[in-house]
Design a protein around this motif. Sequence first.
Motif, PDB file in Angstrom:
ATOM      1  N   ILE A   1      -7.029   7.239  -1.660  1.00  0.00           N
ATOM      2  CA  ILE A   1      -6.093   6.196  -2.070  1.00  0.00           C
ATOM      3  C   ILE A   1      -5.119   6.814  -3.060  1.00  0.00           C
ATOM      4  N   GLY A   2      -3.834   6.677  -2.777  1.00  0.00           N
ATOM      5  CA  GLY A   2      -2.807   7.129  -3.703  1.00  0.00           C
ATOM      6  C   GLY A   2      -2.193   5.934  -4.405  1.00  0.00           C
ATOM      7  N   PHE A   3      -1.947   6.068  -5.701  1.00  0.00           N
ATOM      8  CA  PHE A   3      -1.354   4.993  -6.491  1.00  0.00           C
ATOM      9  C   PHE A   3       0.071   5.391  -6.854  1.00  0.00           C
ATOM     10  N   ALA A   4       1.033   4.664  -6.287  1.00  0.00           N
ATOM     11  CA  ALA A   4       2.437   5.005  -6.498  1.00  0.00           C
ATOM     12  C   ALA A   4       2.841   4.738  -7.946  1.00  0.00           C
ATOM     13  N   VAL A   5       3.545   5.693  -8.548  1.00  0.00           N
ATOM     14  CA  VAL A   5       4.044   5.512  -9.916  1.00  0.00           C
ATOM     15  C   VAL A   5       5.487   5.024  -9.912  1.00  0.00           C
ATOM     16  N   LEU A   6       6.059   4.857  -8.727  1.00  0.00           N
ATOM     17  CA  LEU A   6       7.440   4.404  -8.586  1.00  0.00           C
ATOM     18  C   LEU A   6       7.486   2.960  -8.125  1.00  0.00           C
ATOM     19  N   LYS A   7       8.480   2.235  -8.558  1.00  0.00           N
ATOM     20  CA  LYS A   7       8.740   0.900  -8.048  1.00  0.00           C
ATOM     21  C   LYS A   7       9.512   1.018  -6.733  1.00  0.00           C
ATOM     22  N   GLY A   8       9.203   0.148  -5.784  1.00  0.00           N
ATOM     23  CA  GLY A   8       9.887   0.204  -4.504  1.00  0.00           C
ATOM     24  C   GLY A   8       9.559   1.456  -3.728  1.00  0.00           C
TER      25      GLY A   8
ATOM     26  N   THR B   1     -20.328   2.414  -4.629  1.00  0.00           N
ATOM     27  CA  THR B   1     -19.281   3.346  -4.199  1.00  0.00           C
ATOM     28  C   THR B   1     -19.061   4.413  -5.260  1.00  0.00           C
ATOM     29  N   ARG B   2     -18.931   5.638  -4.807  1.00  0.00           N
ATOM     30  CA  ARG B   2     -18.668   6.771  -5.713  1.00  0.00           C
ATOM     31  C   ARG B   2     -17.206   7.187  -5.537  1.00  0.00           C
ATOM     32  N   ILE B   3     -16.440   7.076  -6.622  1.00  0.00           N
ATOM     33  CA  ILE B   3     -15.006   7.340  -6.596  1.00  0.00           C
ATOM     34  C   ILE B   3     -14.696   8.578  -7.431  1.00  0.00           C
ATOM     35  N   VAL B   4     -13.934   9.482  -6.873  1.00  0.00           N
ATOM     36  CA  VAL B   4     -13.395  10.612  -7.631  1.00  0.00           C
ATOM     37  C   VAL B   4     -11.953  10.294  -7.982  1.00  0.00           C
ATOM     38  N   ALA B   5     -11.629  10.317  -9.268  1.00  0.00           N
ATOM     39  CA  ALA B   5     -10.257  10.110  -9.739  1.00  0.00           C
ATOM     40  C   ALA B   5      -9.705  11.453 -10.202  1.00  0.00           C
TER      41      ALA B   5
ATOM     42  N   ARG C   1      -0.111  16.885  12.741  1.00  0.00           N
ATOM     43  CA  ARG C   1      -0.809  15.623  12.981  1.00  0.00           C
ATOM     44  C   ARG C   1      -0.820  14.808  11.694  1.00  0.00           C
ATOM     45  N   VAL C   2      -1.171  13.529  11.819  1.00  0.00           N
ATOM     46  CA  VAL C   2      -1.288  12.638  10.669  1.00  0.00           C
ATOM     47  C   VAL C   2      -2.694  12.062  10.651  1.00  0.00           C
ATOM     48  N   TRP C   3      -3.338  12.096   9.490  1.00  0.00           N
ATOM     49  CA  TRP C   3      -4.671  11.527   9.325  1.00  0.00           C
ATOM     50  C   TRP C   3      -4.569  10.026   9.064  1.00  0.00           C
ATOM     51  N   SER C   4      -5.633   9.304   9.355  1.00  0.00           N
ATOM     52  CA  SER C   4      -5.679   7.858   9.124  1.00  0.00           C
ATOM     53  C   SER C   4      -6.605   7.491   7.965  1.00  0.00           C
ATOM     54  N   ASN C   5      -7.004   8.472   7.175  1.00  0.00           N
ATOM     55  CA  ASN C   5      -8.003   8.256   6.120  1.00  0.00           C
ATOM     56  C   ASN C   5      -7.385   8.042   4.741  1.00  0.00           C
ATOM     57  N   TRP C   6      -6.120   7.637   4.679  1.00  0.00           N
ATOM     58  CA  TRP C   6      -5.463   7.484   3.386  1.00  0.00           C
ATOM     59  C   TRP C   6      -4.600   6.227   3.385  1.00  0.00           C
ATOM     60  N   SER C   7      -4.290   5.784   2.168  1.00  0.00           N
ATOM     61  CA  SER C   7      -3.371   4.662   1.993  1.00  0.00           C
ATOM     62  C   SER C   7      -2.663   4.833   0.659  1.00  0.00           C
ATOM     63  N   VAL C   8      -1.520   4.169   0.517  1.00  0.00           N
ATOM     64  CA  VAL C   8      -0.770   4.189  -0.740  1.00  0.00           C
ATOM     65  C   VAL C   8      -0.752   2.779  -1.309  1.00  0.00           C
ATOM     66  N   ASN C   9      -1.248   2.631  -2.534  1.00  0.00           N
ATOM     67  CA  ASN C   9      -1.222   1.346  -3.217  1.00  0.00           C
ATOM     68  C   ASN C   9       0.055   1.261  -4.058  1.00  0.00           C
TER      69      ASN C   9
ATOM     70  N   ASP D   1     -21.446  14.389  -4.245  1.00  0.00           N
ATOM     71  CA  ASP D   1     -21.073  13.500  -3.164  1.00  0.00           C
ATOM     72  C   ASP D   1     -20.131  12.416  -3.677  1.00  0.00           C
ATOM     73  N   TYR D   2     -19.274  11.918  -2.810  1.00  0.00           N
ATOM     74  CA  TYR D   2     -18.360  10.833  -3.168  1.00  0.00           C
ATOM     75  C   TYR D   2     -17.905  10.143  -1.893  1.00  0.00           C
ATOM     76  N   ASP D   3     -17.339   8.952  -2.065  1.00  0.00           N
ATOM     77  CA  ASP D   3     -16.863   8.157  -0.935  1.00  0.00           C
ATOM     78  C   ASP D   3     -15.351   8.067  -0.872  1.00  0.00           C
ATOM     79  N   VAL D   4     -14.724   7.972  -2.038  1.00  0.00           N
ATOM     80  CA  VAL D   4     -13.282   7.758  -2.132  1.00  0.00           C
ATOM     81  C   VAL D   4     -12.713   8.719  -3.160  1.00  0.00           C
ATOM     82  N   ILE D   5     -11.543   9.266  -2.883  1.00  0.00           N
ATOM     83  CA  ILE D   5     -10.838  10.082  -3.868  1.00  0.00           C
ATOM     84  C   ILE D   5      -9.485   9.435  -4.132  1.00  0.00           C
ATOM     85  N   CYS D   6      -9.120   9.318  -5.410  1.00  0.00           N
ATOM     86  CA  CYS D   6      -7.885   8.640  -5.806  1.00  0.00           C
ATOM     87  C   CYS D   6      -6.992   9.596  -6.578  1.00  0.00           C
TER      88      CYS D   6
END
Length: 289
Positions: A167-174, A249-253, A192-200, A139-144
């Motif tokens: 959660i996605g972590f951008a490796v690019l500037k800008g 919180t259980r995070i999968v990286a 369709r587009v999901w609302s369960n993600w974000s980009v940091n 089980d997990y709550d967040v995948i990165c």
Amino acid sequence: MEELVDPALASVRVFLVRDDNKARKLKYNLGHPRVLTFGGAYSGHIRAVAAAGRRDGFETIGVIRGEERLPLNSSLAYAASCGMRLTYLDRGTYRLKHTPEVQAALRERWGDVAILPEGGSNAAAVRGCAELPGEIGGDYDVICCAVGTGGTLAGIAAGLPEGRRAIGFAVLKGAGFLDGEVARLQREAYGRVWSNWSVNLDYHFGGYARSTPVLDDFVAKYRVEGVYVGKMLYGVFDLVRQGAFQPGTRIVAVVTGEPWSPATGQFSTPVKVCGAPTGFDSGDPRCRR
């Protein structure tokens, strides 16, 4: 899953899942007898397509950014050893590789080809990456994951069970454009587009293939690749420190890629001190500041 135990994580639990996202991106992109794709001189995507061509018996053409340099570096030599034909585009033309004019010229030269984008991110790639969440045990709550072109994050988010988020972590500037890219890829794949993600956007450490002493020390401590995975994992630790995740919180990286060796066919790009990186899929060895 392999749990990462560290006092800095407090009650948040982080699990590492090692996965070859390049293979997932290619899974539903193959089947044509001749495949053409793009990349820098150290592109993992170029190597992955070349290896798939050798394994499955189809022709591969690699369009490399910049001028030909001989002898070939280890990465391109590996692609050539798999039977990939290499050709080159000057950097100005390479920036226009997605345009109908450039692609028409490539088809005129190479004939009937399936053209895959740089990094392999398209609707078919999204469908391949969407299978990852269903293969994670436990089980997990967040995948990165790290984000370069957006295909991996787009697929992971589309495949998440209800109640989970990505959660996605951008490796690019800008990299503010990535929100639009991930949405576009999901729309093209599923309508369709999901609302369960974000980009940091806060953990690029100066831009693609750039680093700092802080990131270097972190990468050495946890023995992870630094261009993508190290930035993502550092971001997870820092967000935990800031209290961004609820206790428990259980995070999968997702750890993508492994060091390359002739035995495994995988690759770790050499690092050297250099000037400004040449672009997203850098045609030069990974640059450190």
